[in-house]
Enzyme design. Sequence first.
Site, PDB file in Angstrom:
ATOM      1  N   TRP A  17       0.822  -1.207   0.000  1.00  0.00           N
ATOM      2  CA  TRP A  17       0.000   0.000   0.000  1.00  0.00           C
ATOM      3  C   TRP A  17       0.865   1.270   0.000  1.00  0.00           C
ATOM      4  O   TRP A  17       0.570   2.256  -0.655  1.00  0.00           O
ATOM      5  CB  TRP A  17      -0.907  -0.035   1.239  1.00  0.00           C
ATOM      6  CG  TRP A  17      -1.892   1.060   1.391  1.00  0.00           C
ATOM      7  CD1 TRP A  17      -2.437   1.841   0.413  1.00  0.00           C
ATOM      8  CD2 TRP A  17      -2.486   1.488   2.622  1.00  0.00           C
ATOM      9  NE1 TRP A  17      -3.344   2.727   0.967  1.00  0.00           N
ATOM     10  CE2 TRP A  17      -3.377   2.521   2.326  1.00  0.00           C
ATOM     11  CE3 TRP A  17      -2.342   1.073   3.950  1.00  0.00           C
ATOM     12  CZ2 TRP A  17      -4.132   3.163   3.312  1.00  0.00           C
ATOM     13  CZ3 TRP A  17      -3.086   1.709   4.931  1.00  0.00           C
ATOM     14  CH2 TRP A  17      -3.978   2.736   4.607  1.00  0.00           C
ATOM     15  N   ARG A  18       1.964   1.189   0.767  1.00  0.00           N
ATOM     16  CA  ARG A  18       2.842   2.371   0.925  1.00  0.00           C
ATOM     17  C   ARG A  18       4.103   2.247   0.057  1.00  0.00           C
ATOM     18  O   ARG A  18       5.090   2.947   0.292  1.00  0.00           O
ATOM     19  CB  ARG A  18       3.231   2.516   2.404  1.00  0.00           C
ATOM     20  CG  ARG A  18       2.017   2.594   3.342  1.00  0.00           C
ATOM     21  CD  ARG A  18       2.450   2.449   4.805  1.00  0.00           C
ATOM     22  NE  ARG A  18       1.354   2.094   5.679  1.00  0.00           N
ATOM     23  CZ  ARG A  18       0.632   2.965   6.395  1.00  0.00           C
ATOM     24  NH1 ARG A  18       0.897   4.237   6.346  1.00  0.00           N
ATOM     25  NH2 ARG A  18      -0.350   2.535   7.174  1.00  0.00           N
ATOM     26  N   TYR A  29      -3.661   1.106  -5.382  1.00  0.00           N
ATOM     27  CA  TYR A  29      -2.550   1.642  -4.581  1.00  0.00           C
ATOM     28  C   TYR A  29      -1.703   2.605  -5.422  1.00  0.00           C
ATOM     29  O   TYR A  29      -1.382   2.321  -6.573  1.00  0.00           O
ATOM     30  CB  TYR A  29      -1.664   0.528  -4.018  1.00  0.00           C
ATOM     31  CG  TYR A  29      -2.329  -0.329  -2.956  1.00  0.00           C
ATOM     32  CD1 TYR A  29      -3.569   0.006  -2.430  1.00  0.00           C
ATOM     33  CD2 TYR A  29      -1.715  -1.471  -2.470  1.00  0.00           C
ATOM     34  CE1 TYR A  29      -4.181  -0.780  -1.464  1.00  0.00           C
ATOM     35  CE2 TYR A  29      -2.317  -2.270  -1.500  1.00  0.00           C
ATOM     36  CZ  TYR A  29      -3.553  -1.917  -1.011  1.00  0.00           C
ATOM     37  OH  TYR A  29      -4.146  -2.701  -0.061  1.00  0.00           O
ATOM     38  N   SER A  75     -11.948  -9.244   0.304  1.00  0.00           N
ATOM     39  CA  SER A  75     -11.423  -8.353   1.342  1.00  0.00           C
ATOM     40  C   SER A  75     -12.534  -7.432   1.817  1.00  0.00           C
ATOM     41  O   SER A  75     -13.389  -7.025   1.019  1.00  0.00           O
ATOM     42  CB  SER A  75     -10.259  -7.532   0.769  1.00  0.00           C
ATOM     43  OG  SER A  75      -9.703  -6.706   1.766  1.00  0.00           O
TER      44      SER A  75
HETATM   45  N1  LIG Z   1      -7.567  -4.826   1.954  1.00  0.00           N
HETATM   46  C1  LIG Z   1      -7.532  -3.580   2.340  1.00  0.00           C
HETATM   47  O1  LIG Z   1      -8.512  -2.828   2.236  1.00  0.00           O
HETATM   48  C2  LIG Z   1      -6.255  -3.047   2.933  1.00  0.00           C
HETATM   49  C3  LIG Z   1      -6.258  -1.820   3.621  1.00  0.00           C
HETATM   50  C4  LIG Z   1      -5.044  -1.387   4.161  1.00  0.00           C
HETATM   51  C5  LIG Z   1      -3.891  -2.154   4.015  1.00  0.00           C
HETATM   52  N2  LIG Z   1      -3.950  -3.330   3.314  1.00  0.00           N
HETATM   53  C6  LIG Z   1      -2.746  -4.184   3.148  1.00  0.00           C
HETATM   54  O2  LIG Z   1      -2.088  -4.298   4.384  1.00  0.00           O
HETATM   55  C7  LIG Z   1      -0.736  -3.881   4.237  1.00  0.00           C
HETATM   56  C8  LIG Z   1      -0.213  -3.349   5.524  1.00  0.00           C
HETATM   57  O3  LIG Z   1      -0.973  -2.185   5.926  1.00  0.00           O
HETATM   58  P1  LIG Z   1      -0.249  -1.068   6.766  1.00  0.00           P
HETATM   59  O4  LIG Z   1       0.838  -0.457   5.991  1.00  0.00           O
HETATM   60  O5  LIG Z   1      -1.290  -0.174   7.318  1.00  0.00           O
HETATM   61  O6  LIG Z   1       0.385  -1.998   7.936  1.00  0.00           O
HETATM   62  P2  LIG Z   1       1.034  -1.795   9.346  1.00  0.00           P
HETATM   63  O7  LIG Z   1       2.213  -2.729   9.352  1.00  0.00           O
HETATM   64  O8  LIG Z   1      -0.007  -1.907  10.384  1.00  0.00           O
HETATM   65  O9  LIG Z   1       1.559  -0.277   9.372  1.00  0.00           O
HETATM   66  C9  LIG Z   1       2.701   0.119   8.683  1.00  0.00           C
HETATM   67  C10 LIG Z   1       2.970   1.568   9.054  1.00  0.00           C
HETATM   68  O10 LIG Z   1       3.447   1.629  10.396  1.00  0.00           O
HETATM   69  C11 LIG Z   1       4.599   2.437  10.413  1.00  0.00           C
HETATM   70  N3  LIG Z   1       5.470   2.069  11.553  1.00  0.00           N
HETATM   71  C12 LIG Z   1       5.762   2.895  12.589  1.00  0.00           C
HETATM   72  N4  LIG Z   1       6.584   2.279  13.442  1.00  0.00           N
HETATM   73  C13 LIG Z   1       6.836   1.046  12.939  1.00  0.00           C
HETATM   74  C14 LIG Z   1       7.613  -0.041  13.395  1.00  0.00           C
HETATM   75  N5  LIG Z   1       8.340   0.006  14.527  1.00  0.00           N
HETATM   76  N6  LIG Z   1       7.644  -1.169  12.662  1.00  0.00           N
HETATM   77  C15 LIG Z   1       6.928  -1.252  11.519  1.00  0.00           C
HETATM   78  N7  LIG Z   1       6.167  -0.236  11.030  1.00  0.00           N
HETATM   79  C16 LIG Z   1       6.109   0.908  11.745  1.00  0.00           C
HETATM   80  C17 LIG Z   1       5.252   2.208   9.076  1.00  0.00           C
HETATM   81  O11 LIG Z   1       6.116   3.275   8.776  1.00  0.00           O
HETATM   82  P3  LIG Z   1       7.550   2.996   8.046  1.00  0.00           P
HETATM   83  O12 LIG Z   1       7.246   2.595   6.652  1.00  0.00           O
HETATM   84  O13 LIG Z   1       8.238   4.317   8.145  1.00  0.00           O
HETATM   85  O14 LIG Z   1       8.250   1.924   8.815  1.00  0.00           O
HETATM   86  C18 LIG Z   1       4.028   2.199   8.170  1.00  0.00           C
HETATM   87  O15 LIG Z   1       3.642   3.523   7.849  1.00  0.00           O
HETATM   88  C19 LIG Z   1      -0.793  -2.883   3.077  1.00  0.00           C
HETATM   89  O16 LIG Z   1       0.471  -2.679   2.471  1.00  0.00           O
HETATM   90  C20 LIG Z   1      -1.751  -3.572   2.158  1.00  0.00           C
HETATM   91  O17 LIG Z   1      -1.100  -4.596   1.435  1.00  0.00           O
HETATM   92  C21 LIG Z   1      -5.104  -3.785   2.792  1.00  0.00           C
END
Ligand SMILES: NC(=O)c1ccc[n+]([C@@H]2O[C@H](COP(=O)([O-])OP(=O)(O)OC[C@H]3O[C@@H](n4cnc5c(N)ncnc54)[C@H](OP(=O)(O)O)[C@@H]3O)[C@@H](O)[C@H]2O)c1
Length: 302
Positions: free
Chosen positions: A26-27, A57, A160
């Site tokens: 996503w990011r 994305y 999803s």
């Molecule tokens: N199906 C859907 O509707 C849906 C919706 C949302 C997401 N998704 C999927 O889920 C995946 C993960 O979502 P998410 O990015 O929100 O997941 P997450 O792992 O909960 O959050 C990641 C975010 O947390 C930050 N972060 C802060 N401290 C951290 C630490 N110590 N360790 C790791 N991360 C830290 C990261 O920043 P940094 O990058 O700076 O580390 C990043 O911005 C997406 O990429 C996508 O594939 C699906």
Amino acid sequence: MSESLVDAAPRRLGSRSVGALSFGCWRFTSRDIGEAGALLDTALELGMNLVDTADVYGLDWNGTGFGSVEALLGAVIAERPARREAMVLATKGGIIPGVPYDSSPGALRSALDASLARLGVEHIDLYQVHRPDLFTHPEVLADTLRSFIDSGRVSMVGVSNVTVAQTRALRAHLGNALVSTQPEFSAVHLEPLRDGTFDLCMELDLTPLAWSPLGGGRLLDDNDASVRPELRLALDELAVREGVSRACIAIAFVLAHPSRPLAIVGTQQPDRLRELARAAQVQLDRTDLYRVIVASEGMPLP
Ligand SMILES: NC(=O)c1ccc[n+]([C@@H]2O[C@H](COP(=O)([O-])OP(=O)(O)OC[C@H]3O[C@@H](n4cnc5c(N)ncnc54)[C@H](OP(=O)(O)O)[C@@H]3O)[C@@H](O)[C@H]2O)c1
């Protein structure tokens, strides 16, 4: 401490084996293809072989628009073709900004064609309907998804952000071709534990793919008012005991449910991917897990 319930062994996804941690895109919006490639390499080397993206994305996180994350991922894959078959490449379609959801046969076919072209691949391993289109009959959706599999362009299908009833209705028409569901799940978002999502996964043998397992980073932000301070404290005390970070405990919590969710992690920092992989070593027993739930909800269990 009694038996640890954290299960970091690979999960079965249809016919494939996938790591308990998965790399989410996503990011994945870097302008530097070398940096993006290094990040993907790190994830794959850590066993995060399911790579989850979506056609939509790129619209946020400083991306350059709809489809741009798939295009970047496609460029990264093109530079390392040997990695392609090791990956379980997952994408999603069905969101069209402004509509906003369209899972009609024509719309999904166009979405799949465009995803294949951007990713530069012959087939997608897991094609997911990103959000439910309330105006497509599940039988029609099932026929469309089955045609994707029959054409060899998709190996497996998933959903999803769906309700239990929506999943059941689709499954009734699609049968075992439906292999996964992707709900939000983390220590700060507990709904799948009790809304029937995980129960349905265990009933129908679907693999749950937990999105935002760190609450999108909220669990790590001490100033985020949507996370109860008691939850951060509980995670931190367990982190000290286990000798890992708070983030690792939060990931381990996701891996402990008997429906065997896999955690789709979203960090874009290789060092953080390495740190999160240490969640596999964490031991949490029932007392620890219920403590996290109580701290998250701020309500004692009956
Ligand atoms: N199906 C859907 O509707 C849906 C919706 C949302 C997401 N998704 C999927 O889920 C995946 C993960 O979502 P998410 O990015 O929100 O997941 P997450 O792992 O909960 O959050 C990641 C975010 O947390 C930050 N972060 C802060 N401290 C951290 C630490 N110590 N360790 C790791 N991360 C830290 C990261 O920043 P940094 O990058 O700076 O580390 C990043 O911005 C997406 O990429 C996508 O594939 C699906």
